[in-house]
Design an enzyme around this catalytic site. Structure first.
Site, PDB file in Angstrom:
ATOM      1  N   HIS A 112       0.830  -1.205   0.000  1.00 42.48           N
ATOM      2  CA  HIS A 112       0.000   0.000   0.000  1.00 42.48           C
ATOM      3  C   HIS A 112       0.861   1.251   0.000  1.00 42.48           C
ATOM      4  CE1 HIS A 112       0.479  -1.623   4.112  1.00 42.48           C
ATOM      5  NE2 HIS A 112       0.792  -0.369   4.418  1.00 42.48           N
TER       6      HIS A 112
ATOM      7  N   CYS B  57       2.918   0.107  14.210  1.00 43.30           N
ATOM      8  CA  CYS B  57       3.992  -0.283  13.294  1.00 43.30           C
ATOM      9  C   CYS B  57       4.553   0.971  12.641  1.00 43.30           C
ATOM     10  CB  CYS B  57       3.486  -1.282  12.248  1.00 43.30           C
ATOM     11  SG  CYS B  57       2.328  -0.583  11.052  1.00 43.30           S
TER      12      CYS B  57
END
Length: 694
Positions: free
Chosen positions: A68, A185
């Protein structure tokens, strides 16, 4: 839900294609997405996707990958689905990928990609769905599969999870969570939500009461309250990046794991909570210093990868220093401009003879005088946290010559009790910041480690700030002596390089460096060298003039190219290209970055050649400047030291004229390279079209 992002037009069956790795797949995928008008520039999209993969793999297990990007090159939100034949994606489970969901969202639009990943993560945690989805063969098959399992997921959503998802505090303060968690993350997208869904699914399967906070690109969601932390059996921090740990201080049984471990083995992570294998973070002392020691992790206060962290620490220190350089330098420049009428007769008092000019010069001097201490302090801060600020700042002041110990450079005689008239400058700042950080680590890890618990509370507010800074200052006081000589040597080197026969070479090197990475480490090194030359020689220098003039060339070259030949750029790029006139004249090299990112080869060549020519001409014209920033607005501070040009007024006038000549010539050369390349590309395409029609 997320289905509107899916379309049959963007479903590709590529099982007949052979990809040796994910990079080869991404190259071809970006090419197709550009043809489908999903992205503007395949190379920029490929770079964005590769940078995301470099942080942590998007291969999420079950033979699926979710690459992405959120980039300005994305024209509209999309999810492209690719059915492939076993692509090596370096996935979490080390399995080859059979189905790829490639997600793209424009830079200035919302977080649709987050919704897709979050919702899809919930489906992936259903074993039956995870087993079936890699084997789908058509777009309709994918939609039907999603529909059936979304209905199942909604129907089976447990009440306990609804309670756990509430952000308000529990009404019964004695009710405990089995565990609470935070997931984060590096990009705040896929693994953040995958870890959340994995932990929540595990809790549902085992009838556990949990609450999971996510720290993603859309900020903190489902935030844990103090009551949540006080009413839980354990805290799981599934994080791949640094987060603020302050609110967890004083809480026991804190288990720190990666998002990957939370996704793959939530049972193992929960077992650590049950067995109370977590640790106590910090302490709950009432001392404010103890409560505010966030981000000073065990890794930071150690020598682990210390040598690797030095480079980033120096760049961090430079970034904190630059505002002082710009503010102080521009105020000093304003002082010279106000006092311009006295340029011919003020001598060394130029810039301070007029009372108003003196006010600006004095204030600018205060800021400029802090650049060495600030650099030293924030190098130490970057290495060991806020404990490094005090000793770093003190040794920085010593480096700047604000303490006792004077040296006669010629005879070598040292007077230990006399106020210093010499300094070690940036050499002292860098070495002093490193020394301060090293001594902080030594104290924390080896000296005060075994202090009684009763004394731990005052360690960070008394022992380290007082005794640690005293030891650091005393050591550096002696070590600073060779650094003073090193700084003196640099000053002499710069004086030699300012000579007519060497100045063009100096200008060439600085010009190339300034135009190489436009705000990156090489550019910053050249700019800081120019600032160092001002600080070392206390007058205008060729190095500073070369840095400023060369740094103006890249954006000006782009603006001129757009003015002469609009076809060099896309229609939507033209407003930004014209804005480069202002960027360039203001010495904001970063205005050229979007154009370099899109056309790296030709733009880098144009920038380097233009910058090199400008640097050589600056040196050949013996141009100097006293201001470290300001672009064309401080041109009145330019001078030329060419032989035959005497008198302050004439030197300034000739300096401005020669600087404009150097800037115009080099900018037009840069623009000419851009235009020439565009003409060659058009000619080549025309020739190919003619051959095809023939």
């Amino acid at each position: 839900m997320f289905k509107p992002l899916l379309s049959a037009e963007l479903f590709f069956n590529w099982t007949a294609k052979d990809f040796k790795d994910k990079t080869s797949f991404l190259k071809q995928a970006c090419r197709v997405l550009q043809d489908k008008n999903c992205i503007k520039e395949e190379q920029i999209a490929l770079t964005a996707l590769k940078e995301r993969e470099a942080q942590i793999t998007t291969g999420i297990m079950s033979k699926l990958a979710l690459p992405h990007m959120q980039s300005a090159t994305v024209l509209k939100p999309f999810v492209a689905v690719f059915k492939v034949n076993n692509v090596d994606w370096q996935s979490l489970d080390n399995q080859p990928v059979k189905l790829i969901f490639l997600i793209g969202v424009p830079k200035d639009q919302g977080n649709l990609h987050l919704e897709f990943i979050s919702q899809f993560s919930k489906l992936m945690l259903q074993d039956e769905f995870a087993n079936k989805v890699p084997n789908i063969r058509s777009f309709n098959g994918l939609i039907n599969l999603i529909d059936s399992f979304q209905q199942t997921a909604v129907a089976s959503q447990p009440v306990v999870n609804e309670a756990a998802a509430q952000t308000e505090e529990p009404k019964d303060t004695n009710t405990q969570y089995d565990f609470v968690a935070v997931t984060a993350c590096p990009t705040g997208i896929a693994h953040t939500f995958m870890a959340k869904e994995a932990l929540e699914k595990f809790a549902r399967d085992h009838n556990l009461k949990v609450k999971v906070e996510t720290q993603g690109t859309d900020g903190i969601q489902n935030q844990l309250t103090e009551s949540d932390l006080n009413n839980t059996k354990g805290i799981i921090l599934a994080c791949d990046r640094l987060i603020d740990l302050t609110r967890f201080y004083g809480h026991a049984n804190v288990v720190e794991v990666s998002t990957t471990k939370a996704i793959k083995t939530p049972q193992t992570v929960y077992d650590q909570v049950v067995k109370k294998e977590g640790k106590l973070l910090g302490n709950k002392s009432s001392d404010s210093a103890s409560q505010t020691e966030l981000k000073e992790t065990t890794e930071q206060l150690s020598f682990k990868d210390f040598h690797k962290r030095i480079y980033r620490a120096i760049l961090s220190g430079v970034s904190y220093m630059l505002p002082f350089v710009v503010f102080g330098g521009i105020l000093i420049a304003i002082a010279f401009l106000i006092d311009i009428n006295n340029a011919g007769n003020a001598g060394k008092q130029f810039g301070s003879k007029d009372p108003i000019a003196n006010w600006f010069k004095t204030l600018g001097g205060l800021s400029f005088g802090l650049i060495v201490p600030i650099l030293s302090a924030y190098i130490a801060f970057a290495l060991v946290g806020r404990q490094g600020l005090l000793p770093g700042f003190i040794v920085g002041l010593i480096s700047a010559g604000k303490f006792l110990l004077n040296i006669d450079i010629v005879t070598g005689k040292i007077d230990w009790a006399t106020e210093s008239k010499v300094s070690s400058g940036f050499f002292g700042a860098i070495f002093g910041g490193l020394l301060a950080a090293v001594l902080i680590i030594v104290q924390q890890r080896y000296i005060y480690r075994k202090l009684p618990q009763a004394l731990q509370g005052i360690k960070n507010i008394l022992f380290i700030p007082l005794l640690g800074t005293l030891v650091t200052a005393a050591l550096f006081w002696v070590i600073n002596i060779p650094l003073i000589y090193l700084n003196y040597g640099l000053s002499k080197f710069l004086q030699i390089m300012d000579k007519p026969y060497l100045a063009p070479l100096l200008g060439l090197v600085i010009g190339l460096m300034m135009c190489f990475d436009l705000g990156g480490p090489v550019n910053k090194a050249a700019y800081v060298f120019g600032v160092v030359s001002l600080e070392s020689q206390n007058s205008g220098t060729v190095a500073m003039a070369s840095a400023i003039l060369s740094g103006m060339v890249p954006p000006l070259g782009i603006a001129i190219a757009a003015t002469i030949r609009k076809q060099c750029f896309d229609k939507e790029e033209l407003p930004a290209a014209y804005a480069c006139y202002v960027m360039g004249l203001s010495f904001i090299s970063e205005g050229a970055i979007p154009f370099v990112a899109k056309r790296p080869k030709i733009m880098l060549a144009a920038n380097l050649i233009g910058g090199a020519v400008c640097g050589v001409l600056t040196g050949a014209f013996a141009l100097t400047i006293r201001a470290p920033h300001g672009g064309v607005f401080v041109f009145a501070l330019l001078k030329t030291n060419l032989e035959g040009i005497a008198g302050n007024t004439l030197q300034i006038g000739a300096g401005v004229g020669l600087a404009l000549l150097a800037l115009i010539v080099s900018s037009f050369i840069s623009a000419g390279i851009i235009i020439g390349h565009n003409l060659l590309v058009v000619r080549k395409k025309t020739k190919q079209l003619v051959n095809t029609n023939a």
